[in-house]
Design a protein around this motif. Sequence first.
Motif, short mmCIF file in Angstrom:
data_model
loop_
_atom_site.label_atom_id
_atom_site.label_comp_id
_atom_site.label_asym_id
_atom_site.label_seq_id
_atom_site.Cartn_x
_atom_site.Cartn_y
_atom_site.Cartn_z
N ALA A 103 44.48 55.98 38.98
CA ALA A 103 44.81 54.86 38.85
C ALA A 103 43.41 54.48 39.08
O ALA A 103 43.09 53.21 38.88
CB ALA A 103 45.53 54.55 39.18
N ALA A 104 42.57 54.76 40.04
CA ALA A 104 41.56 54.01 41.08
C ALA A 104 40.12 54.63 39.75
O ALA A 104 39.36 53.29 39.84
CB ALA A 104 41.22 55.24 42.62
N LEU A 105 40.43 55.48 39.87
CA LEU A 105 39.18 55.76 38.11
C LEU A 105 39.63 55.02 37.34
O LEU A 105 38.67 54.07 36.93
CB LEU A 105 39.25 57.17 37.74
N GLU A 106 40.67 54.60 36.81
CA GLU A 106 40.32 53.52 35.27
C GLU A 106 40.44 52.18 36.27
O GLU A 106 40.01 51.66 34.94
CB GLU A 106 42.22 54.02 34.70
N ARG A 107 40.75 51.63 37.08
CA ARG A 107 40.33 50.75 37.29
C ARG A 107 39.17 50.21 37.62
O ARG A 107 37.81 49.22 37.20
CB ARG A 107 40.49 50.64 39.24
N PHE A 108 37.94 51.54 37.81
CA PHE A 108 36.55 51.37 38.57
C PHE A 108 35.88 51.69 36.66
O PHE A 108 35.31 50.42 37.08
CB PHE A 108 36.33 53.05 38.69
N CYS A 109 36.45 51.88 36.18
CA CYS A 109 36.00 51.83 34.66
C CYS A 109 35.95 50.59 33.67
O CYS A 109 34.92 50.16 33.18
CB CYS A 109 36.58 53.11 33.37
N ASP A 110 37.15 50.01 33.76
CA ASP A 110 36.84 48.66 33.54
C ASP A 110 36.06 48.17 34.67
O ASP A 110 35.66 46.98 33.55
CB ASP A 110 39.02 47.85 34.50
N TRP A 111 35.90 47.81 36.01
CA TRP A 111 34.88 47.22 36.45
C TRP A 111 33.32 47.34 35.95
O TRP A 111 33.05 46.63 35.70
CB TRP A 111 35.02 47.59 38.31
N VAL A 112 33.36 48.70 35.69
CA VAL A 112 32.50 49.25 35.53
C VAL A 112 31.95 48.26 33.87
O VAL A 112 30.14 48.32 33.32
CB VAL A 112 32.03 50.61 34.86
N ALA A 113 32.85 48.84 32.79
CA ALA A 113 32.62 47.30 31.55
C ALA A 113 32.61 46.01 31.85
O ALA A 113 31.42 45.51 31.09
CB ALA A 113 33.90 47.74 31.51
N GLU A 114 32.47 45.67 32.98
CA GLU A 114 32.27 43.96 32.74
C GLU A 114 30.86 44.01 33.48
O GLU A 114 29.97 42.85 33.66
CB GLU A 114 33.26 43.76 34.01
#
Length: 303
Positions: free
Chosen positions: A50-61
């Motif tokens: 979950a933490a990694l998926e949240r981080f990837c969402d942040w990177v995308a922005e």
Amino acid sequence: MSTFLGLPGAGAPELTVLYRGPLASCDYDCPYCPFAKRRDSPATLREDRAALERFCDWVAEQPAVSVLFTPWGEGLVRSWYRRAMVRLSLLPNVRRVAIQTNLSCRTGWLAEGDPASLALWVTYHPGQVAQDRLLTKCRELDALGVRYSVGVVGQPEHLAAAREFRAALRPEVYLWINAAEGRSYTDAEAADWTALDPLFGWSREPHPSEGRRCRTGSSVISVFGDGSVQRCHFVRAPLGNIYDGSYRAGLAERPCPLPVCDCHIGYVHLETLPLYEVFTDGVLERIPYGLDGISRPAAPAGR
């Protein structure tokens, strides 16, 4: 010269993130590693995913970012790290995404990513994997066009295997050698390792860092699973959090507070060392700028 990571000729430097989530499990049993054969609980694995998926969402922005995953354990045996590598490599705002790995995973999934931005920092652990098996994986990376470096911890018992491995690799592949933690090398021992890695001199002894300029904390940060930010993995002072934006106020050029820096992922960012000139756009995956780049500037023989 490349303008990657704020090198001469660049505009505003992009943000470089070293990410480390809760994952601490590994499928290898290296005697020099405290995380050997460690098992994460199902709850920890769910938290890490979950933490990694949240981080990837942040990177995308973000407007411009590069990412190096530095898990305590082995990430690529987990499907969510493979998906993250592919996803981030395909984003137009991501210049580079790389991961430290033992490459025990399959390699076919890499064909889904963009080889222009995806790269691997591979470690060969003699005694944990048959040399031919890892060489086969490296040849698969070659066929896929994936950029990678591969290296060995400079334990005396690894020298023969490292020599064989160097001879079997393509000449264009950089073989790095990490000085073993806490080990002092005689000049003769250092010469043996330098014959395999011309840059071994930078790893041989810790680098004085206290009061010296470092890119960490300004253009390079460390981020953990909850989004908390430190300037690097080794300086614990918090700078804020990526998810509430508080880290931005903490970004500033500041000298290193630690007496020495003895890990490549730290000292490569010291402004008093010329390693950005050596690695240019291969800083994150530890790939020097061409074969001629590994002798420019020359690594120190000792200090």
